[in-house]
Design an enzyme around this catalytic site. Structure first.
Site, mmCIF file in Angstrom:
data_model
loop_
_atom_site.group_PDB
_atom_site.id
_atom_site.type_symbol
_atom_site.label_atom_id
_atom_site.label_comp_id
_atom_site.label_asym_id
_atom_site.label_seq_id
_atom_site.Cartn_x
_atom_site.Cartn_y
_atom_site.Cartn_z
ATOM 1 N N HIS A 33 -31.347 11.113 -14.948
ATOM 2 C CA HIS A 33 -31.339 11.726 -13.618
ATOM 3 C C HIS A 33 -32.260 10.970 -12.658
ATOM 4 C CE1 HIS A 33 -30.965 15.764 -11.304
ATOM 5 N NE2 HIS A 33 -31.306 14.809 -10.468
ATOM 6 N N ASP B 174 -25.431 16.851 -7.208
ATOM 7 C CA ASP B 174 -26.886 17.011 -7.225
ATOM 8 C C ASP B 174 -27.520 16.879 -5.848
ATOM 9 O OD1 ASP B 174 -29.352 17.466 -8.529
ATOM 10 O OD2 ASP B 174 -29.836 15.385 -8.115
ATOM 11 N N ASP C 153 -35.673 12.944 -12.382
ATOM 12 C CA ASP C 153 -35.255 13.284 -11.016
ATOM 13 C C ASP C 153 -35.987 12.387 -10.014
ATOM 14 O OD1 ASP C 153 -33.985 14.449 -8.896
ATOM 15 O OD2 ASP C 153 -34.949 16.405 -9.061
ATOM 16 N N HIS D 238 -38.832 8.455 -1.496
ATOM 17 C CA HIS D 238 -38.721 8.654 -0.046
ATOM 18 C C HIS D 238 -39.709 7.719 0.634
ATOM 19 C CE1 HIS D 238 -36.080 12.098 -0.015
ATOM 20 N NE2 HIS D 238 -36.822 12.704 -0.929
HETATM 21 ZN ZN ZN Z 1 -30.908 18.377 -8.111
#
Ligand code: ZN
Length: 428
Positions: free
Chosen positions: A63, A155, A308, A312
């Protein structure tokens, strides 16, 4: 990056959850494949003594967000996979919320081609569940599968229409694609910027209750039961969701789940003085949730640890807390934080490798996850003792948004090998 014809790792601790091996030994690689050790070391071999270090199947992060195409200022396939290799990963699955959204063969192929050309890790694209991840019509799964997608997910956004999700699971099942759920009941989470609780009240921020996750996790379980298909629950943050997953598994539902290092390491207290590097979705939860997540890693409720990884730029993070972007980077700290679980006695070394390599390979149905002879030489060498301070300067990801900046960490990948090619080397 160097390619060696023959690589020999000597005197390491070999750990392989697939074969159950946990023993001292050597590992030989020839032409990108793991081969039996020989008596004599041939010329032109690259030899490392890795005494005291672990030799494990290459880590797989199922992920991550690579941001390419569309937001290359945040991350590229090149920078993201370099960060992956430095973190000990030989493969990553990348989420489809790029610009454009990865909902068709041309975007999937763009990613796989770029990864082959300039990647330091294998990249497995995840296609979108719905066209443009807009939650209306389904994407073309046959086309996505053929182009190289291993799973589908919207997602970043939940699929709000339960009928659409039901059809997605049936359609994905017929194309042998995994459905990955971002489980969030938006009616409860909308406008929330952190966990709903004592800390959000103190800071005066709108909260997201744990129930926002649990409600949707329960729906996914109910749909998996209804359709008989597989469902994978992404980034579980709460004890409530973990309990639902454990109960579903006990009655034979085809559900798998992942959690992330920040959920077993931090709580909502990390938001501290409105630190936007501790803002993600789902948010950091309470100490009780953190303990439940750790227990779930121990008892098999969770199948995988995934980061995850969500890079940014400073522009998206240096804002008022409720306006800042959600997400933290994770590729370069995941292994160290997971090793802390081993040192704390929460899980054993083999279990950690299973959570970070063998299980993701099995769930995504991709190669790797084992160092048995004859397998592809995707290998990570871990120094469990190495101490270092995780500084902004050391980060290879373009994103610097980590809640672990300036933490002293222990345990690190010191050699990463993908298909026999060295992609990260701190041994020399
Ligand atoms: Zn998510």
């Amino acid at each position: 990056m160097t390619t060696v014809n023959r690589l020999i790792l000597q005197n390491g601790r070999l750990l392989d959850p697939v074969t159950g091996v946990d023993a001292k030994g050597d590992l030989w690689v020839e032409d990108g494949v793991i081969v039996p050790a020989q008596k004599e070391i041939p010329e032109n071999s690259e030899v490392y003594d890795v005494h005291g270090k672990w030799i494990v199947p290459g880590l797989i992060d199922m992920h991550v967000h690579l941001r390419e195409p569309g937001e290359e200022y945040k991350e590229t396939i090149k920078s993201g996979t370099r960060a992956a290799a430095a973190g000990g990963f030989t493969a990553v699955a990348c989420m489809p919320n790029t610009t454009p959204v990865n909902d068709c063969a041309s975007v999937t192929q763009f990613i796989t081609k770029a990864a082959t050309r300039e990647g330091s890790a294998r990249v497995y694209p995840v296609g979108a569940i719905s066209k443009g991840s807009k939650g209306a019509g389904l994407a073309e799964y046959g086309e996505l599968r053929q182009a190289g997608a291993v799973a589908v997910s919207d997602d970043g956004l939940p699929v709000l229409d339960s009928q659409l999700m039901r059809r997605a699971m049936q359609y994905a099942g017929s194309h042998d694609l995994l459905v990955i759920s971002h489980s969030e009941e938006m009616a409860l989470s909308r406008n929330g910027s952190m966990n709903e609780g004592v800390v959000s009240t103190r800071l005066g921020l709108r909260g997201i209750p744990a129930a926002a996750e649990a409600i949707m996790v329960y729906r996914e379980i109910a749909l998996a039961e209804l359709t008989g298909q597989r469902i994978h629950i992404a980034h579980v943050s709460t004890g409530a969701a973990a309990e639902l997953i454990a109960q579903a598994k006990a009655r034979g539902v085809r559900v798998t789940a992942e959690t992330a290092p920040h959920y077993f390491t931090l709580t909502d207290e990390a938001v501290g003085d409105y630190n936007t590097n501790a803002k993600m979705n789902p948010p950091l939860r309470t100490e009780k949730d953190r303990q439940a997540i750790r227990k779930g890693l121990q008892d098999g409720t969770f199948d995988a640890i995934a980061t995850d990884h969500a890079p940014h730029s400073v522009l998206e993070k240096e804002l008022e807390f409720d306006r800042a972007a959600n997400g933290v980077i994770g590729l370069e700290t995941s292994l160290s934080l997971s090793l802390a679980l081993v040192r704390d006695g929460v899980i054993g070394a083999l279990r950690m490798v299973e959570l970070m390599s063998s299980a993701p390979a099995r769930i995504l149905q991709v190669e790797g996850g084992t160092i048995a002879q004859g397998n592809v030489a995707d290998i990570t060498v871990i120094d469990p003792e190495k101490r270092y301070v995780f500084t902004e300067d050391s980060i290879l990801s373009k994103g610097k948004n980590s809640p672990f900046l300036d933490w002293e960490l222990q345990g690190k990948a010191v050699l990463t090998v993908m298909g026999g090619r060295i992609t990260h080397n701190e041994l020399t």
